[in-house]
Design a protein around this motif. Structure first.
Motif, PDB file in Angstrom:
ATOM      1  N   PHE A   1       0.846  -1.206  -0.017  1.00  0.00           N
ATOM      2  CA  PHE A   1       0.108  -0.093   0.132  1.00  0.00           C
ATOM      3  C   PHE A   1       0.829   1.131  -0.075  1.00  0.00           C
ATOM      4  N   GLU A   2       0.476   2.266  -0.800  1.00  0.00           N
ATOM      5  CA  GLU A   2       1.017   3.433  -0.572  1.00  0.00           C
ATOM      6  C   GLU A   2       0.909   4.349   0.756  1.00  0.00           C
ATOM      7  N   VAL A   3       1.929   4.592   1.571  1.00  0.00           N
ATOM      8  CA  VAL A   3       1.941   4.981   2.877  1.00  0.00           C
ATOM      9  C   VAL A   3       1.655   6.603   2.782  1.00  0.00           C
ATOM     10  N   LYS A   4       0.887   6.951   3.552  1.00  0.00           N
ATOM     11  CA  LYS A   4       0.479   8.360   3.872  1.00  0.00           C
ATOM     12  C   LYS A   4       1.909   9.136   4.322  1.00  0.00           C
ATOM     13  N   ASP A   5       2.021  10.449   3.699  1.00  0.00           N
ATOM     14  CA  ASP A   5       3.193  11.164   3.996  1.00  0.00           C
ATOM     15  C   ASP A   5       3.478  11.282   5.587  1.00  0.00           C
ATOM     16  N   GLU A   6       2.297  11.573   6.462  1.00  0.00           N
ATOM     17  CA  GLU A   6       2.695  11.633   7.777  1.00  0.00           C
ATOM     18  C   GLU A   6       3.287  10.589   8.216  1.00  0.00           C
ATOM     19  N   TRP A   7       2.861   9.251   7.711  1.00  0.00           N
ATOM     20  CA  TRP A   7       3.458   7.923   8.482  1.00  0.00           C
ATOM     21  C   TRP A   7       4.610   7.700   7.991  1.00  0.00           C
ATOM     22  N   LYS A   8       5.225   8.116   6.783  1.00  0.00           N
ATOM     23  CA  LYS A   8       6.209   7.932   6.166  1.00  0.00           C
ATOM     24  C   LYS A   8       7.542   8.279   7.491  1.00  0.00           C
ATOM     25  N   THR A   9       7.056   9.360   8.116  1.00  0.00           N
ATOM     26  CA  THR A   9       8.059   9.968   8.987  1.00  0.00           C
ATOM     27  C   THR A   9       7.895   9.428  10.230  1.00  0.00           C
ATOM     28  N   ARG A  10       6.739   8.791  10.557  1.00  0.00           N
ATOM     29  CA  ARG A  10       6.486   8.471  11.909  1.00  0.00           C
ATOM     30  C   ARG A  10       6.968   6.899  11.977  1.00  0.00           C
ATOM     31  N   VAL A  11       6.971   5.983  10.760  1.00  0.00           N
ATOM     32  CA  VAL A  11       7.400   4.676  11.135  1.00  0.00           C
ATOM     33  C   VAL A  11       8.456   4.433   9.754  1.00  0.00           C
ATOM     34  N   PRO A  12       9.421   4.934   9.698  1.00  0.00           N
ATOM     35  CA  PRO A  12      10.249   4.962   8.240  1.00  0.00           C
ATOM     36  C   PRO A  12      11.048   3.679   8.125  1.00  0.00           C
ATOM     37  N   GLU A  13      11.279   3.001   8.974  1.00  0.00           N
ATOM     38  CA  GLU A  13      11.853   1.574   8.955  1.00  0.00           C
ATOM     39  C   GLU A  13      11.114   0.554   8.418  1.00  0.00           C
ATOM     40  N   VAL A  14       9.841   0.918   8.051  1.00  0.00           N
ATOM     41  CA  VAL A  14       9.108  -0.243   7.244  1.00  0.00           C
ATOM     42  C   VAL A  14       8.495   0.283   6.183  1.00  0.00           C
ATOM     43  N   VAL A  15       9.014   1.600   5.777  1.00  0.00           N
ATOM     44  CA  VAL A  15       8.502   2.285   4.253  1.00  0.00           C
ATOM     45  C   VAL A  15       9.515   1.878   3.290  1.00  0.00           C
ATOM     46  N   HIS A  16       9.306   1.247   2.063  1.00  0.00           N
ATOM     47  CA  HIS A  16      10.283   0.850   1.118  1.00  0.00           C
ATOM     48  C   HIS A  16      10.615   2.134   0.368  1.00  0.00           C
ATOM     49  N   GLU A  17      11.436   1.798  -0.466  1.00  0.00           N
ATOM     50  CA  GLU A  17      12.072   2.883  -1.471  1.00  0.00           C
ATOM     51  C   GLU A  17      10.979   3.660  -2.147  1.00  0.00           C
ATOM     52  N   ASP A  18      10.137   3.040  -2.644  1.00  0.00           N
ATOM     53  CA  ASP A  18       9.116   3.517  -3.436  1.00  0.00           C
ATOM     54  C   ASP A  18       7.817   4.240  -2.703  1.00  0.00           C
ATOM     55  N   GLY A  19       7.963   4.262  -1.357  1.00  0.00           N
ATOM     56  CA  GLY A  19       6.989   4.979  -0.760  1.00  0.00           C
ATOM     57  C   GLY A  19       5.915   3.973  -0.141  1.00  0.00           C
ATOM     58  N   THR A  20       6.088   2.677  -0.159  1.00  0.00           N
ATOM     59  CA  THR A  20       4.945   1.506  -0.158  1.00  0.00           C
ATOM     60  C   THR A  20       5.445   0.791   1.116  1.00  0.00           C
ATOM     61  N   ALA A  21       4.379   0.093   1.721  1.00  0.00           N
ATOM     62  CA  ALA A  21       4.600  -1.002   2.610  1.00  0.00           C
ATOM     63  C   ALA A  21       4.064  -2.167   2.463  1.00  0.00           C
ATOM     64  N   ARG A  22       4.448  -3.398   2.650  1.00  0.00           N
ATOM     65  CA  ARG A  22       3.650  -4.744   2.414  1.00  0.00           C
ATOM     66  C   ARG A  22       3.295  -5.030   3.989  1.00  0.00           C
ATOM     67  N   ALA A  23       1.762  -4.824   3.985  1.00  0.00           N
ATOM     68  CA  ALA A  23       1.244  -4.877   5.495  1.00  0.00           C
ATOM     69  C   ALA A  23       0.698  -6.066   5.870  1.00  0.00           C
ATOM     70  N   GLN A  24       0.705  -6.249   7.276  1.00  0.00           N
ATOM     71  CA  GLN A  24      -0.373  -7.057   7.851  1.00  0.00           C
ATOM     72  C   GLN A  24      -1.081  -6.264   8.941  1.00  0.00           C
ATOM     73  N   ALA A  25      -2.332  -6.289   8.443  1.00  0.00           N
ATOM     74  CA  ALA A  25      -3.311  -5.712   9.318  1.00  0.00           C
ATOM     75  C   ALA A  25      -4.066  -6.648  10.211  1.00  0.00           C
ATOM     76  N   LEU A  26      -3.755  -6.415  11.341  1.00  0.00           N
ATOM     77  CA  LEU A  26      -4.416  -7.879  12.219  1.00  0.00           C
ATOM     78  C   LEU A  26      -5.724  -7.360  12.972  1.00  0.00           C
ATOM     79  N   GLN A  27      -6.766  -8.288  12.815  1.00  0.00           N
ATOM     80  CA  GLN A  27      -7.879  -8.032  13.361  1.00  0.00           C
ATOM     81  C   GLN A  27      -7.714  -8.536  14.823  1.00  0.00           C
ATOM     82  N   PRO A  28      -8.719  -7.837  15.810  1.00  0.00           N
ATOM     83  CA  PRO A  28      -8.732  -8.500  16.981  1.00  0.00           C
ATOM     84  C   PRO A  28      -9.218 -10.012  17.238  1.00  0.00           C
ATOM     85  N   GLY A  29      -8.634 -10.789  18.027  1.00  0.00           N
ATOM     86  CA  GLY A  29      -9.113 -11.948  18.362  1.00  0.00           C
ATOM     87  C   GLY A  29      -8.497 -13.202  17.442  1.00  0.00           C
ATOM     88  N   VAL A  30      -7.713 -12.522  16.613  1.00  0.00           N
ATOM     89  CA  VAL A  30      -7.027 -13.706  15.475  1.00  0.00           C
ATOM     90  C   VAL A  30      -5.751 -14.169  16.507  1.00  0.00           C
TER      91      VAL A  30
END
Length: 584
Positions: A486-515
């Motif tokens: 997913f394309e990361v919003k600009d604010e989050w690129k500075t908040r979590v820079p270690e998980v943002v790739h060179e092209d401004g994206t991140a491969r994400a796991q969005a974990l639901q509660p209870g799983v």
């Protein structure tokens, strides 16, 4: 009487695995590589994986009614064998063999599986053996596990099954209908694999490295269109360059590759070493761009009407792990939801074959809600492993695992995280992971250099609370399995820079509660400490090794790297070099 179906994959090639359904419920699934500690476990049978599934289910081998395998005989009256022979005219021995003895591999597969069943204590004469075509097994693993009730488009992009390489069809009312298949050597997955070899990586293992390298290059610098085209409904790979066999193969030090000398004449020598530089980064970008373009063209041609009708697509095969392609698919306006089988590669065909066999008998399989389908270990077993280990590790039992580990992470330390049942498929999803704080500067480089011992340019992925994903990304789409970028919003690129790739994206796991409650609570604690309900997540292994399965595996990996903290259930192992004090 219960319907118990055991799926077994990989008897002839790579990624052997086992999966067990009881009355439509997937109770266990595991890959052989995790038990035998041999990545991809090539040419092995899924003996340990099958044994685990039977034990996990608490059944006896004689209780199994059906054994399903993702490999089937292909009739001479179907076009596949003739098409294969025609396209491989330049290797007459292979072409003739496809016509005269075209199911030789299937007979070998069946013979090996019969032998395996005997080793497991299953009488081959007292179970029904279902042979499911390889790409049908991929299709079933996607469609039947998606939970989609509407008419669903199905796509499969792989290297090769029996002869087919690519599948287009649809699912409706539990039944799969085939629209079109392409046949080897016309394989988009095979072409990507051949260029993967040219770029210096192992086929079956390095494709995602090419995908990770691509954002560092410029796809417009080299035109790769000569390698393949999709025209008038047909995919044609240029076998002057790639997907080659026999005498056309480039050979070096006794090894034959899936590309030709002509490719080297065009692009120069095969890449060697770990450096991602010019021109190879541009080649990676060009291959990725061609892969995306052709895959989308084929999808539109064969599945466009169905996707416009219901908005649902199920995707499997090794090509479905190309998260950049998946990002392009979910950007389509007409697409409402894409389900990518989390074990899209050949290991997932054990699930697909078993699901297909169950559905054929009128027993619908459940929607796949998670992939925590492997072994788990008690605290007592963890302590016993520590006691037996030659390093005699120092350990503490801690009461508040999420809170204590969040403190260590927030201080900038990576932590090996071993909780609950092991994941099925290639992605670490909070069962067997190395974690870091994504706002701690340099933590990604540290994990690459000192722990994973891998190329510096390889990206890391974020796991996050599901409610955080819509805040962090520009597109809102379910992402439970790290199968999308997913394309990361600009604010989050500075908040979590270690998980943002060179092209401004991140491969994400969005974990639901209870799983996965321990992992979810850890991210909640991280949110309290750092303001971000996100962790950096990578698999718990070193470069070239299978992901960790047991506590002993975890300890071996821990003491073979510069990791300082390992949490297994509620047992925390700390090296003496660790700088952070941990209260027991």
């Amino acid at each position: 009487m219960s319907l118990i179906v055991l799926g077994l994959s990989g008897a002839l090639n790579h990624d052997p695995s086992a999966a067990l359904y009881i009355d439509g419920k997937l109770v266990a699934a595991a890959e052989e590589e995790r038990f035998v500690r041999d990545k991809h476990a090539k040419n092995r049978l899924p003996y340990e994986a099958a044994k685990f599934c039977i034990q996990q289910a608490g059944i006896q081998p004689a209780d199994i009614n059906v054994v399903a395998i993702p490999f089937a005989p292909i009739s001479l009256f179907e076009p596949h064998r003739w098409r294969y022979a025609k396209r491989y005219w330049y290797a007459p021995d292979r072409a003739l063999d496809a016509i005269v003895n075209g199911n030789r591999r299937y007979r070998r597969y069946k013979k090996k599986i019969t032998w395996l069943l005997e080793q497991l204590g299953i009488n081959p004469k007292q179970v029904q053996l279902d042979s499911v075509e390889h790409h049908l097994a991929h299709a079933s693993s996607a469609y039947h596990c998606s939970g989609f009730k509407e008419k669903t488009a199905i796509m499969g992009i792989d290297g090769k099954g029996e002869y087919a390489t690519t599948f287009f069809g649809y699912g409706e009312n539990g039944k799969i209908h085939k629209i079109k298949e392409f046949v080897d050597p016309d394989s988009l997955g095979g072409l990507y694999g051949a260029i993967t070899e040219f770029l210096g990586f192992e086929m079956l293992d390095g494709e995602y490295k090419v995908m990770g390298m691509a954002p560092y290059g410029d796809a417009s610098k080299y035109d790769f269109s000569r390698l393949a085209e999709f025209k008038d409904g047909e995919l044609v790979i240029n076998t002057d360059y790639a997907n080659v066999i026999g005498l056309r193969r480039h050979k070096d030090k006794g090894k034959g590759y899936y590309f030709s000398d002509k490719l080297i004449d065009w692009l120069g020598p095969k890449r060697d070493g770990d450096i991602a530089d010019d021109p190879y980064v541009h080649y990676a970008a060009s291959m990725q761009a061609l892969f995306e373009k052709l895959a989308l063209q084929m999808m539109d041609y064969y599945l466009g009407d169905i996707i416009r009708e219901t908005g649902k697509l199920a995707f499997a095969g090794g090509g479905a792990l190309n998260v950049k392609l998946n990002q392009k698919i979910i950007a389509r306006e007409e697409l409402k939801e894409l389900f990518v089988q989390p074990a899209s590669g050949d290991s997932g065909t054990a699930i697909g074959a078993a699901a297909y066999a169950s559905e054929q008998r009128g027993v619908s399989v459940e929607k796949m809600e998670h992939v925590y389908l492997g072994p788990s270990y008690t605290s007592e077993e963890v302590v016993a492993a520590c006691a037996k280990h030659p390093h005699q590790p120092q350990w503490n039992k801690i009461d508040e695992v999420p809170a204590e580990i969040a403190k260590i992470l927030a201080d900038g330390n990576p932590v090996a995280w071993f909780q609950g049942r092991m994941e099925f498929g290639p992605r670490a999803l909070g069962g067997r992971s190395i974690l870091g704080c994504p706002s701690a500067s340099g933590v990604a480089d540290r994990i690459n250099e000192q722990i994973k011992f891998r190329e510096r340019w390889r990206p890391f992925c974020p796991s996050m609370l599901s409610r955080v994903a819509p805040e962090m990304f520009k597109v809102d789409h379910p992402a439970p399995y790290m199968t999308f970028t997913f394309e990361v919003k600009d604010e989050w690129k500075t908040r979590v820079p270690e998980v943002v790739h060179e092209d401004g994206t991140a491969r994400a796991q969005a974990l639901q509660p209870g799983v996965n409650e321990p992992y979810y609570r850890l991210m909640e604690e991280m949110e309290k400490l750092t303001g971000n309900g996100v962790v950096l997540n990578t698999s718990l292994n070193r470069r070239g090794e299978a992901m960790v399965c047991s506590p002993t595996d975890a300890l071996n990996m821990f003491f073979g790297s510069d990791l300082e903290y390992l949490i297994m259930e509620d047992i925390l192992v700390v090296k003496e070099t660790a700088s952070t004090a941990v209260e027991s």
